[in-house]
Design a protein around this motif. Structure first.
Motif, PDB file in Angstrom:
ATOM      1  N   MET A   1     -36.520  57.459 -11.240  1.00  0.00           N
ATOM      2  CA  MET A   1     -37.510  57.427 -10.169  1.00  0.00           C
ATOM      3  C   MET A   1     -37.253  56.261  -9.221  1.00  0.00           C
ATOM      4  O   MET A   1     -37.447  56.404  -8.032  1.00  0.00           O
ATOM      5  CB  MET A   1     -38.920  57.344 -10.750  1.00  0.00           C
ATOM      6  CG  MET A   1     -39.353  58.601 -11.462  1.00  0.00           C
ATOM      7  SD  MET A   1     -41.095  58.791 -11.933  1.00  0.00           S
ATOM      8  CE  MET A   1     -41.750  57.171 -12.014  1.00  0.00           C
ATOM      9  N   GLN A   2     -36.827  55.139  -9.783  1.00  0.00           N
ATOM     10  CA  GLN A   2     -36.557  53.976  -8.942  1.00  0.00           C
ATOM     11  C   GLN A   2     -35.441  54.260  -7.949  1.00  0.00           C
ATOM     12  O   GLN A   2     -35.470  53.762  -6.828  1.00  0.00           O
ATOM     13  CB  GLN A   2     -36.170  52.775  -9.802  1.00  0.00           C
ATOM     14  CG  GLN A   2     -37.242  52.303 -10.742  1.00  0.00           C
ATOM     15  CD  GLN A   2     -36.752  51.214 -11.678  1.00  0.00           C
ATOM     16  OE1 GLN A   2     -35.613  50.777 -11.593  1.00  0.00           O
ATOM     17  NE2 GLN A   2     -37.621  50.787 -12.574  1.00  0.00           N
ATOM     18  N   GLU A   3     -34.482  55.079  -8.381  1.00  0.00           N
ATOM     19  CA  GLU A   3     -33.338  55.384  -7.525  1.00  0.00           C
ATOM     20  C   GLU A   3     -33.764  56.098  -6.252  1.00  0.00           C
ATOM     21  O   GLU A   3     -33.198  55.863  -5.186  1.00  0.00           O
ATOM     22  CB  GLU A   3     -32.300  56.232  -8.277  1.00  0.00           C
ATOM     23  CG  GLU A   3     -31.698  55.559  -9.484  1.00  0.00           C
ATOM     24  CD  GLU A   3     -32.615  55.568 -10.720  1.00  0.00           C
ATOM     25  OE1 GLU A   3     -33.438  56.498 -10.871  1.00  0.00           O
ATOM     26  OE2 GLU A   3     -32.519  54.631 -11.520  1.00  0.00           O
TER      27      GLU A   3
ATOM     28  N   ILE B   1     -44.053  59.328  -2.094  1.00  0.00           N
ATOM     29  CA  ILE B   1     -44.038  60.448  -3.035  1.00  0.00           C
ATOM     30  C   ILE B   1     -42.644  60.629  -3.630  1.00  0.00           C
ATOM     31  O   ILE B   1     -41.672  60.862  -2.913  1.00  0.00           O
ATOM     32  CB  ILE B   1     -44.515  61.747  -2.358  1.00  0.00           C
ATOM     33  CG1 ILE B   1     -45.947  61.553  -1.861  1.00  0.00           C
ATOM     34  CG2 ILE B   1     -44.405  62.926  -3.326  1.00  0.00           C
ATOM     35  CD1 ILE B   1     -46.512  62.715  -1.105  1.00  0.00           C
ATOM     36  N   LEU B   2     -42.591  60.503  -4.941  1.00  0.00           N
ATOM     37  CA  LEU B   2     -41.353  60.725  -5.686  1.00  0.00           C
ATOM     38  C   LEU B   2     -41.174  62.196  -6.007  1.00  0.00           C
ATOM     39  O   LEU B   2     -40.091  62.749  -5.891  1.00  0.00           O
ATOM     40  CB  LEU B   2     -41.381  59.926  -6.991  1.00  0.00           C
ATOM     41  CG  LEU B   2     -41.399  58.416  -6.833  1.00  0.00           C
ATOM     42  CD1 LEU B   2     -41.846  57.750  -8.115  1.00  0.00           C
ATOM     43  CD2 LEU B   2     -40.026  57.927  -6.408  1.00  0.00           C
ATOM     44  N   LYS B   3     -42.265  62.823  -6.462  1.00  0.00           N
ATOM     45  CA  LYS B   3     -42.232  64.222  -6.845  1.00  0.00           C
ATOM     46  C   LYS B   3     -43.626  64.785  -6.614  1.00  0.00           C
ATOM     47  O   LYS B   3     -44.619  64.141  -6.942  1.00  0.00           O
ATOM     48  CB  LYS B   3     -41.860  64.354  -8.329  1.00  0.00           C
ATOM     49  CG  LYS B   3     -41.787  65.775  -8.846  1.00  0.00           C
ATOM     50  CD  LYS B   3     -41.422  65.782 -10.325  1.00  0.00           C
ATOM     51  CE  LYS B   3     -41.284  67.176 -10.868  1.00  0.00           C
ATOM     52  NZ  LYS B   3     -42.546  67.903 -10.934  1.00  0.00           N
TER      53      LYS B   3
ATOM     54  N   GLN C   1     -51.746  66.658   7.640  1.00  0.00           N
ATOM     55  CA  GLN C   1     -50.396  66.359   7.165  1.00  0.00           C
ATOM     56  C   GLN C   1     -50.191  66.935   5.777  1.00  0.00           C
ATOM     57  O   GLN C   1     -51.094  66.938   4.951  1.00  0.00           O
ATOM     58  CB  GLN C   1     -50.188  64.839   7.109  1.00  0.00           C
ATOM     59  CG  GLN C   1     -48.851  64.406   6.555  1.00  0.00           C
ATOM     60  CD  GLN C   1     -48.747  62.903   6.329  1.00  0.00           C
ATOM     61  OE1 GLN C   1     -49.711  62.173   6.476  1.00  0.00           O
ATOM     62  NE2 GLN C   1     -47.558  62.444   5.980  1.00  0.00           N
ATOM     63  N   PHE C   2     -48.987  67.410   5.538  1.00  0.00           N
ATOM     64  CA  PHE C   2     -48.486  67.647   4.196  1.00  0.00           C
ATOM     65  C   PHE C   2     -47.485  66.529   3.942  1.00  0.00           C
ATOM     66  O   PHE C   2     -46.806  66.077   4.863  1.00  0.00           O
ATOM     67  CB  PHE C   2     -47.763  68.988   4.080  1.00  0.00           C
ATOM     68  CG  PHE C   2     -48.657  70.188   4.224  1.00  0.00           C
ATOM     69  CD1 PHE C   2     -49.580  70.508   3.235  1.00  0.00           C
ATOM     70  CD2 PHE C   2     -48.568  71.005   5.341  1.00  0.00           C
ATOM     71  CE1 PHE C   2     -50.402  71.627   3.359  1.00  0.00           C
ATOM     72  CE2 PHE C   2     -49.380  72.129   5.471  1.00  0.00           C
ATOM     73  CZ  PHE C   2     -50.305  72.428   4.479  1.00  0.00           C
ATOM     74  N   ALA C   3     -47.376  66.082   2.707  1.00  0.00           N
ATOM     75  CA  ALA C   3     -46.380  65.064   2.358  1.00  0.00           C
ATOM     76  C   ALA C   3     -45.743  65.463   1.037  1.00  0.00           C
ATOM     77  O   ALA C   3     -46.427  65.713   0.053  1.00  0.00           O
ATOM     78  CB  ALA C   3     -47.028  63.688   2.256  1.00  0.00           C
ATOM     79  N   MET C   4     -44.421  65.549   1.065  1.00  0.00           N
ATOM     80  CA  MET C   4     -43.673  65.955  -0.119  1.00  0.00           C
ATOM     81  C   MET C   4     -42.701  64.853  -0.499  1.00  0.00           C
ATOM     82  O   MET C   4     -42.813  63.734   0.002  1.00  0.00           O
ATOM     83  CB  MET C   4     -42.966  67.283   0.143  1.00  0.00           C
ATOM     84  CG  MET C   4     -42.090  67.291   1.379  1.00  0.00           C
ATOM     85  SD  MET C   4     -41.313  68.870   1.773  1.00  0.00           S
ATOM     86  CE  MET C   4     -42.702  69.925   2.034  1.00  0.00           C
ATOM     87  N   GLU C   5     -41.781  65.160  -1.357  1.00  0.00           N
ATOM     88  CA  GLU C   5     -40.834  64.172  -1.842  1.00  0.00           C
ATOM     89  C   GLU C   5     -40.207  63.376  -0.695  1.00  0.00           C
ATOM     90  O   GLU C   5     -39.821  63.945   0.318  1.00  0.00           O
ATOM     91  CB  GLU C   5     -39.732  64.856  -2.667  1.00  0.00           C
ATOM     92  CG  GLU C   5     -40.194  65.466  -3.966  1.00  0.00           C
ATOM     93  CD  GLU C   5     -40.850  66.838  -3.858  1.00  0.00           C
ATOM     94  OE1 GLU C   5     -41.398  67.309  -4.866  1.00  0.00           O
ATOM     95  OE2 GLU C   5     -40.837  67.446  -2.754  1.00  0.00           O
TER      96      GLU C   5
ATOM     97  N   GLU D   1     -48.874  68.532  -9.174  1.00  0.00           N
ATOM     98  CA  GLU D   1     -48.791  67.285  -9.932  1.00  0.00           C
ATOM     99  C   GLU D   1     -47.854  66.364  -9.152  1.00  0.00           C
ATOM    100  O   GLU D   1     -46.786  66.794  -8.707  1.00  0.00           O
ATOM    101  CB  GLU D   1     -48.228  67.576 -11.324  1.00  0.00           C
ATOM    102  CG  GLU D   1     -48.310  66.399 -12.246  1.00  0.00           C
ATOM    103  CD  GLU D   1     -47.924  66.772 -13.664  1.00  0.00           C
ATOM    104  OE1 GLU D   1     -46.968  66.160 -14.163  1.00  0.00           O
ATOM    105  OE2 GLU D   1     -48.575  67.658 -14.240  1.00  0.00           O
ATOM    106  N   THR D   2     -48.267  65.115  -8.963  1.00  0.00           N
ATOM    107  CA  THR D   2     -47.544  64.234  -8.049  1.00  0.00           C
ATOM    108  C   THR D   2     -47.304  62.861  -8.658  1.00  0.00           C
ATOM    109  O   THR D   2     -48.225  62.253  -9.219  1.00  0.00           O
ATOM    110  CB  THR D   2     -48.336  64.084  -6.726  1.00  0.00           C
ATOM    111  OG1 THR D   2     -48.570  65.390  -6.173  1.00  0.00           O
ATOM    112  CG2 THR D   2     -47.577  63.250  -5.714  1.00  0.00           C
TER     113      THR D   2
END
Length: 186
Positions: free
Chosen positions: A1-3, A51-53, A71-75, A100-101
């Motif tokens: 996730m950090q990457e 947002i990671l996932k 707004q929508f916000a994804m990865e 799930e986020t």
């Protein structure tokens, strides 16, 4: 996730391993369930979320209960009520999870500290804010001067795969059209 976060930063700035470790220490991992409200309209906004996932949306409801999706916000996107976040005021929006986020959350105090201590982080946030403002201007211009078909194509371009991830009623709300009109566009 950090990457994922490091890669996101390094699209604009380069960080040494020590700098990235220091920057990361200012973020708080936060996980949210599908349908969980992260910010209620009229809440004080404490975080800007990377947002990671997953998938989130920002919306506002009128007194008669009509919802307007802003707004929508994804990865690899950021989401907050920027005005409330920076001014310490209450949110004009509700931010909730459509899936799930997993996120990294950053407080204003930590953002200010990072920008003061690492000028390259100030440059990063300046570039992200500028890009966001430009995207917002394009959205407003498209909304006031384009046909529904053009708004639909812009949505598909800006949010790849969104049609498979959200209900048609939400897409229609974002575009400012009825579900019937959306059905004709798709």
């Amino acid at each position: 996730m950090q990457e994922a976060l490091r890669t996101h930063f390094e699209e604009i700035i380069k960080l040494t391993d020590d700098e990235f470790t220091y920057v990361l220490s200012h973020f708080k991992p936060k996980k949210f369930k599908k349908h969980q409200i992260v910010v209620h309209q009229d809440d004080v906004v404490r975080y800007n979320f990377f947002i990671l996932k997953g998938l989130m949306r920002s919306s506002s409801s009128t007194a008669d209960g009509k919802e307007h999706i802003v707004q929508f916000a994804m990865e690899n996107w950021w989401i907050t009520d920027l005005e409330a976040f920076h001014n310490g005021t209450v949110s004009k929006f509700t931010i909730d999870c459509l899936e799930e986020t997993n996120t990294y959350a950053l407080t204003l105090e930590n953002k200010i500290k990072l920008c003061r201590e690492l000028p390259k982080m100030e440059h990063f946030f300046h570039m992200k804010t500028t890009a966001g403002y430009i995207a917002l201007q394009k959205r407003v211009l498209c909304f006031i001067s384009s046909k529904a078909q053009d708004r639909y194509h812009n949505l598909l371009e800006q949010y790849p795969g969104i049609i498979q991830r959200v209900p048609k009623a939400m897409v229609a709300s974002f575009l400012g059209v009825s579900r019937e009109t959306l059905s004709r566009l798709a």
